[in-house]
Design a protein around this motif. Structure first.
Motif, PDB file in Angstrom:
ATOM      1  N   PHE A 139       2.514  -0.447   3.884  1.00 24.95           N
ATOM      2  CA  PHE A 139       1.514  -1.421   4.891  1.00 24.95           C
ATOM      3  C   PHE A 139       0.211  -1.775   3.821  1.00 24.95           C
ATOM      4  CE2 PHE A 139      -1.828  -2.379   7.681  1.00 24.95           C
ATOM      5  CZ  PHE A 139      -1.349  -3.237   8.440  1.00 24.95           C
ATOM      6  N   VAL A 140      -0.310  -0.830   3.310  1.00 28.54           N
ATOM      7  CA  VAL A 140      -1.524  -1.291   2.590  1.00 28.54           C
ATOM      8  C   VAL A 140      -1.278  -1.780   1.276  1.00 28.54           C
ATOM      9  CG1 VAL A 140      -3.346  -0.035   1.504  1.00 28.54           C
ATOM     10  CG2 VAL A 140      -2.844   0.918   3.651  1.00 28.54           C
ATOM     11  N   LEU A 141      -0.097  -1.418   0.615  1.00 31.08           N
ATOM     12  CA  LEU A 141       0.280  -1.986  -0.696  1.00 31.08           C
ATOM     13  C   LEU A 141       0.639  -3.681  -0.320  1.00 31.08           C
ATOM     14  CD1 LEU A 141       2.497   0.457  -2.689  1.00 31.08           C
ATOM     15  CD2 LEU A 141       0.401  -0.393  -3.488  1.00 31.08           C
ATOM     16  N   ALA A 142       1.453  -3.919   0.650  1.00 30.81           N
ATOM     17  CA  ALA A 142       1.539  -5.178   1.236  1.00 30.81           C
ATOM     18  C   ALA A 142       0.192  -6.051   1.227  1.00 30.81           C
ATOM     19  CB  ALA A 142       2.629  -5.376   2.255  1.00 30.81           C
ATOM     20  N   ARG A 143      -0.494  -5.550   1.875  1.00 29.87           N
ATOM     21  CA  ARG A 143      -1.923  -6.410   2.314  1.00 29.87           C
ATOM     22  C   ARG A 143      -2.743  -6.550   0.947  1.00 29.87           C
ATOM     23  NH1 ARG A 143      -5.228  -4.817   7.661  1.00 29.87           N
ATOM     24  NH2 ARG A 143      -3.999  -6.167   9.088  1.00 29.87           N
ATOM     25  N   LEU A 144      -2.420  -5.544  -0.144  1.00 25.63           N
ATOM     26  CA  LEU A 144      -3.341  -5.557  -1.264  1.00 25.63           C
ATOM     27  C   LEU A 144      -2.515  -6.605  -2.305  1.00 25.63           C
ATOM     28  CD1 LEU A 144      -3.933  -1.941  -2.071  1.00 25.63           C
ATOM     29  CD2 LEU A 144      -5.769  -3.764  -1.755  1.00 25.63           C
ATOM     30  N   PHE A 145      -1.132  -6.617  -2.149  1.00 27.12           N
ATOM     31  CA  PHE A 145      -0.724  -7.834  -2.862  1.00 27.12           C
ATOM     32  C   PHE A 145      -1.093  -8.983  -2.243  1.00 27.12           C
ATOM     33  CE2 PHE A 145       2.340  -4.951  -4.844  1.00 27.12           C
ATOM     34  CZ  PHE A 145       2.826  -5.484  -5.852  1.00 27.12           C
ATOM     35  N   LEU A 146      -1.353  -9.451  -0.856  1.00 28.01           N
ATOM     36  CA  LEU A 146      -1.594 -10.738  -0.441  1.00 28.01           C
ATOM     37  C   LEU A 146      -2.900 -10.793  -0.574  1.00 28.01           C
ATOM     38  CD1 LEU A 146       0.425 -10.254   2.927  1.00 28.01           C
ATOM     39  CD2 LEU A 146       0.854 -11.938   1.208  1.00 28.01           C
ATOM     40  N   GLU A 147      -3.827  -9.892  -0.897  1.00 25.50           N
ATOM     41  CA  GLU A 147      -5.362 -10.135  -0.750  1.00 25.50           C
ATOM     42  C   GLU A 147      -5.615 -10.913  -1.985  1.00 25.50           C
ATOM     43  OE1 GLU A 147      -8.549  -6.918  -0.615  1.00 25.50           O
ATOM     44  OE2 GLU A 147      -7.893  -6.680  -2.684  1.00 25.50           O
ATOM     45  N   LYS A 148      -5.088 -11.206  -2.976  1.00 21.14           N
ATOM     46  CA  LYS A 148      -5.567 -12.309  -4.185  1.00 21.14           C
ATOM     47  C   LYS A 148      -4.052 -12.982  -4.371  1.00 21.14           C
ATOM     48  CE  LYS A 148      -9.495  -9.656  -5.928  1.00 21.14           C
ATOM     49  NZ  LYS A 148      -9.891  -9.207  -7.338  1.00 21.14           N
ATOM     50  N   ALA A 149      -4.492 -14.350  -4.731  1.00 17.00           N
ATOM     51  CA  ALA A 149      -3.457 -15.260  -4.601  1.00 17.00           C
ATOM     52  C   ALA A 149      -2.707 -15.085  -6.245  1.00 17.00           C
ATOM     53  CB  ALA A 149      -4.161 -16.635  -4.881  1.00 17.00           C
ATOM     54  N   GLY A 150      -3.436 -14.418  -7.118  1.00 16.90           N
ATOM     55  CA  GLY A 150      -2.775 -14.250  -8.077  1.00 16.90           C
ATOM     56  C   GLY A 150      -1.741 -12.836  -8.354  1.00 16.90           C
ATOM     57  N   ARG A 151      -1.724 -12.310  -7.329  1.00 17.20           N
ATOM     58  CA  ARG A 151      -0.659 -11.249  -7.097  1.00 17.20           C
ATOM     59  C   ARG A 151       0.514 -11.644  -6.442  1.00 17.20           C
ATOM     60  NH1 ARG A 151      -5.091  -6.988  -4.779  1.00 17.20           N
ATOM     61  NH2 ARG A 151      -6.536  -6.673  -6.566  1.00 17.20           N
TER      62      ARG A 151
END
Length: 450
Positions: A107-119
């Motif tokens: 869950f946390v990893l998914a949010r971190l991928f979505l956090e910045k557009a370059g990811r």
């Protein structure tokens, strides 16, 4: 990097994938219509019309134009939007997870991928029977064919022409004022200059034709008498843009955008528009697509996905499994990823060392115990003569239990045993999960931004 050039991949009806450059649109200008300001000499002067008295404010002329008149209302996007982890970022995360023995919250990893557009990347899939329209194999995409056809030259000119800017002789003549676009700040030159009308029409077609009629847009033009601004226009007007063909055996050079566009539409444009069912766009470029309908739909989908990243979690779980990582449920059924396959301890307790049994007992008794707390519980302060050897033995047995999957070491530093059917153990674990997820313990990962 993603910004130069931005990626776009599409799939046509034959399921062929394409890669190419995708250039974002220019920023939107401010569309607030300023009020006209009458000359000070006539301020407050009244005129009579049909026996009534009113101010000559030109209020009817300066009323803000209606978008509904200048541009038909766009239909909402009815296809599907999925957010995918960017491949090079995912590979970096996978390598870091494999280098250790720690379990991470999906869950946390998914949010971190979505956090910045370059990811991340955005995959757009059209509704059945309503495909996207794309300019060539790798160009801009839209849901509006008319919009794409009207702006085809602006979007594709660098694919067909070498654009060069050269300086000519200084502008001759005395000019007391120049026209300027209020919305973009572009200097258009004196209204009696030969280049004024072509430049005005070109700016309107390229940037404002979807929001204004041409007559309404002309009201956004102001006359500036500042000598500094006039001189700045003279310097800008010295720069002439030429366009040289790239795909002809004998290159042809044009000296004006209008002439170049006529050549483009006669030689290259026929057959350039095609239908596609699916397109993948880089995260950064997805925030500035020329088609506002798509941009708005992506933004709304991103907000929903950030709140509940179930689709990104599913995509990450599949990608992690393909890369040899293990996905498991723990703590209220939350999903975690680990380089180690977790499993229950099935060995006979009499057949393992007392220290292994002590570790399992301590972790079972105190769910969420950390390494430091475990060592303090089982070795005390280490002041005894056998304190150091016992600590070394404890570290060795703990490492064996983690590597074998009998214990789970989480990213926040806590230790726990794999899920059991014991209701009491699950209830205690749920209390720990509430604290852990609320804290959003920072992941010990280095994000390699594109």
């Amino acid at each position: 990097g993603e910004d130069a050039p931005t990626e776009m991949r599409s799939r046509d009806r034959g399921a062929r994938h394409k890669d190419g450059a995708f250039r974002p649109r220019e920023p939107r200008g401010q569309t607030r219509h300023p009020r006209s300001r009458p000359d000070d000499r006539h301020r407050g002067r009244m005129r009579k019309t049909g026996g009534t008295t009113r101010r000559d404010s030109g209020r009817g002329r300066d009323r803000r134009p209606s978008d509904a008149v200048a541009q038909p209302a766009s239909k909402p996007f009815e296809g599907t939007i999925r957010f995918l982890p960017r491949q090079n970022v995912l590979e970096n995360v996978v390598a870091q997870i494999k280098s250790g023995s720690v379990a991470y919250s999906l869950f946390v990893l998914a949010r971190l991928f979505l956090e910045k557009a370059g990811r991340y990347e955005v995959r757009l899939t059209a509704k059945a029977g309503a495909p996207f329209v794309q300019l060539g194999d790798n160009g801009e995409v839209s849901v509006d064919r008319e919009f794409l056809e009207r702006n085809a030259f602006r979007f594709a000119q660098r694919d067909f022409y070498q654009v060069n800017v050269v300086e000519t002789d200084p502008i001759k003549g005395n000019f007391s004022n120049v026209a300027r676009c209020r919305l973009s700040g572009t200097l258009l030159g004196p209204t009696n200059h030969h280049a004024y009308q072509p430049q005005l029409r070109s700016l309107y077609e390229q940037r404002f034709s979807r929001r204004f009629s041409f007559a309404d847009y002309q009201r956004q033009i102001e006359i500036v008498t500042d000598p500094t601004v006039v001189e700045r226009w003279k310097e800008e007007a010295r720069k002439v843009t030429t366009y040289t063909t790239l795909h002809e055996q004998t290159p042809v050079t044009f000296s004006s955008p209008a002439e170049t566009e006529r050549h483009f539409r006669s030689q290259y444009f026929p057959g350039l528009i095609r239908n596609v069912e699916e397109v993948t766009v880089g995260g950064t470029s997805s925030r500035s697509l020329p088609d506002r309908t798509l941009t708005a739909a992506i933004e709304q989908a991103w907000v929903r996905e950030t709140r509940s990243p179930s689709n990104m979690m599913q995509e990450l779980a599949n990608r992690f499994r393909q890369n040899g990582l293990h996905i498991f449920r723990h703590r209220r059924g939350m999903l975690f990823v680990s380089p180690i396959r977790v499993r229950a301890f099935v060995h006979d307790h009499a057949g393992v060392s007392p220290l292994v049994n002590a570790i399992l007992e301590a972790v079972s008794t105190r769910v969420g115990i950390s390494r430091k707390q475990l060592f303090e519980t089982l070795t005390g302060n280490g002041a005894n003569d056998d304190g150091e050897p016992r600590r070394l033995a404890l570290a060795s047995d703990l490492r064996w239990l983690i590597n074998e999957g009998y214990l789970i070491e989480f990213n926040d530093g806590s230790l726990d045993r794999p899920r059991t059917k014991s209701k009491q153990h699950q209830k205690t674990a749920e209390m720990v999960e509430i604290t852990t997820v609320t804290m959003q313990w920072p992941l010990q990962l280095t994000w390699r931004e594109p």
